[in-house]
Design a protein around this motif. Sequence first.
Motif, PDB file in Angstrom:
ATOM      1  N   GLU A 102       2.150  -9.587 -14.249  1.00  0.00           N
ATOM      2  CA  GLU A 102       0.775  -9.190 -14.528  1.00  0.00           C
ATOM      3  C   GLU A 102      -0.040  -9.028 -13.243  1.00  0.00           C
ATOM      4  O   GLU A 102      -0.768  -8.045 -13.075  1.00  0.00           O
ATOM      5  N   ALA A 103       0.095 -10.006 -12.326  1.00  0.00           N
ATOM      6  CA  ALA A 103      -0.684  -9.956 -11.081  1.00  0.00           C
ATOM      7  C   ALA A 103      -0.219  -8.811 -10.185  1.00  0.00           C
ATOM      8  O   ALA A 103      -1.042  -8.098  -9.593  1.00  0.00           O
ATOM      9  N   LEU A 104       1.089  -8.622 -10.074  1.00  0.00           N
ATOM     10  CA  LEU A 104       1.601  -7.517  -9.261  1.00  0.00           C
ATOM     11  C   LEU A 104       1.132  -6.175  -9.821  1.00  0.00           C
ATOM     12  O   LEU A 104       0.749  -5.276  -9.070  1.00  0.00           O
ATOM     13  N   ASP A 105       1.153  -6.049 -11.138  1.00  0.00           N
ATOM     14  CA  ASP A 105       0.725  -4.802 -11.772  1.00  0.00           C
ATOM     15  C   ASP A 105      -0.762  -4.561 -11.536  1.00  0.00           C
ATOM     16  O   ASP A 105      -1.181  -3.446 -11.188  1.00  0.00           O
ATOM     17  N   ARG A 106      -1.575  -5.597 -11.683  1.00  0.00           N
ATOM     18  CA  ARG A 106      -3.024  -5.436 -11.541  1.00  0.00           C
ATOM     19  C   ARG A 106      -3.403  -5.052 -10.115  1.00  0.00           C
ATOM     20  O   ARG A 106      -4.406  -4.361  -9.893  1.00  0.00           O
ATOM     21  N   LEU A 107      -2.615  -5.495  -9.144  1.00  0.00           N
ATOM     22  CA  LEU A 107      -2.921  -5.187  -7.747  1.00  0.00           C
ATOM     23  C   LEU A 107      -2.048  -4.052  -7.207  1.00  0.00           C
ATOM     24  O   LEU A 107      -1.923  -3.881  -5.991  1.00  0.00           O
ATOM     25  N   GLY A 108      -1.441  -3.277  -8.110  1.00  0.00           N
ATOM     26  CA  GLY A 108      -0.742  -2.066  -7.703  1.00  0.00           C
ATOM     27  C   GLY A 108       0.555  -2.283  -6.960  1.00  0.00           C
ATOM     28  O   GLY A 108       0.978  -1.410  -6.177  1.00  0.00           O
ATOM     29  N   LEU A 109       1.204  -3.402  -7.194  1.00  0.00           N
ATOM     30  CA  LEU A 109       2.401  -3.746  -6.424  1.00  0.00           C
ATOM     31  C   LEU A 109       3.668  -3.858  -7.263  1.00  0.00           C
ATOM     32  O   LEU A 109       4.728  -4.165  -6.721  1.00  0.00           O
ATOM     33  N   LEU A 110       3.578  -3.622  -8.555  1.00  0.00           N
ATOM     34  CA  LEU A 110       4.726  -3.877  -9.418  1.00  0.00           C
ATOM     35  C   LEU A 110       5.935  -3.029  -9.029  1.00  0.00           C
ATOM     36  O   LEU A 110       7.074  -3.507  -9.056  1.00  0.00           O
ATOM     37  N   LYS A 111       5.710  -1.783  -8.635  1.00  0.00           N
ATOM     38  CA  LYS A 111       6.842  -0.923  -8.287  1.00  0.00           C
ATOM     39  C   LYS A 111       7.504  -1.335  -6.972  1.00  0.00           C
ATOM     40  O   LYS A 111       8.598  -0.856  -6.644  1.00  0.00           O
ATOM     41  N   PHE A 112       6.832  -2.234  -6.221  1.00  0.00           N
ATOM     42  CA  PHE A 112       7.406  -2.742  -4.969  1.00  0.00           C
ATOM     43  C   PHE A 112       7.882  -4.193  -5.113  1.00  0.00           C
ATOM     44  O   PHE A 112       8.198  -4.843  -4.118  1.00  0.00           O
ATOM     45  N   ALA A 113       7.939  -4.688  -6.347  1.00  0.00           N
ATOM     46  CA  ALA A 113       8.203  -6.108  -6.585  1.00  0.00           C
ATOM     47  C   ALA A 113       9.500  -6.593  -5.968  1.00  0.00           C
ATOM     48  O   ALA A 113       9.600  -7.743  -5.531  1.00  0.00           O
ATOM     49  N   ASP A 114      10.502  -5.713  -5.903  1.00  0.00           N
ATOM     50  CA  ASP A 114      11.819  -6.133  -5.428  1.00  0.00           C
ATOM     51  C   ASP A 114      12.142  -5.599  -4.038  1.00  0.00           C
ATOM     52  O   ASP A 114      13.310  -5.501  -3.644  1.00  0.00           O
TER      53      ASP A 114
END
Length: 232
Positions: A102-114
């Motif tokens: 949720e936090a990664l998605d909200r701050l625009g980072l989910l696609k870079f999570a890995d």
Amino acid sequence: MYSLNNVSLDINEGQVFGLLGPNGAGKTTLISMLCGLVKPTAGNFTIDGLNYTSHSSKIKKIIGVVPQEYALYPTLTARENLHYFGSMYGLKGSDLKDKVIEALDRLGLLKFADKAVETFSGGMKRRVNLIAGILHNPKVLFLDEPTVGVDVHSKNAIMEYLKMLNQNGTTIIYTSHHLAEAEDFCTNIAILDQGQIYAKGTPTSLINDTAEARNLEDVFISLTGKALRDGI
């Protein structure tokens, strides 16, 4: 860096409280004491009714800390970093996994999570650094220069996220050299210099109470002077 001298503050629940001052004024020292990283040689304080001398472990569970320096492991991915820091706060299982996503998605980072954090830009690292300090939903969040050295878009994303956290009940204590940002963000401000509080109040009251001040920067210069504060 100055030691603190007779600093007295009341920070109410729900405020965004800015600690502003020149380099070496005592801001980081004060935050370090409130976070339990530096032991005061005199004086006392409470957080959420808990006295630091007898309830330091309980205080650490209800506060979040986002330091100016990146507190991240560069060779680990963003997800791995956040799972590690979340587990340190007692989060685990699906709760931890969901909070990280949720936090990664909200701050625009989910696609870079890995992706490894060492490959991130400064603004991306700053956003991951912020998430690491808030996964456990702290009652009080300490921020030391949360937008230093970031691009405009990252700064905007960080500030919008912090405003959302505050609206949801998190009290924020914040230091910054960005005075226009502080004027917009903070509900209350204390200006420190040489280890002492020179003024405190709302941004509007401080501006109104300072002769010919048009903004918080004018107040800051009026109280702390124009001399450069370079040091080694």
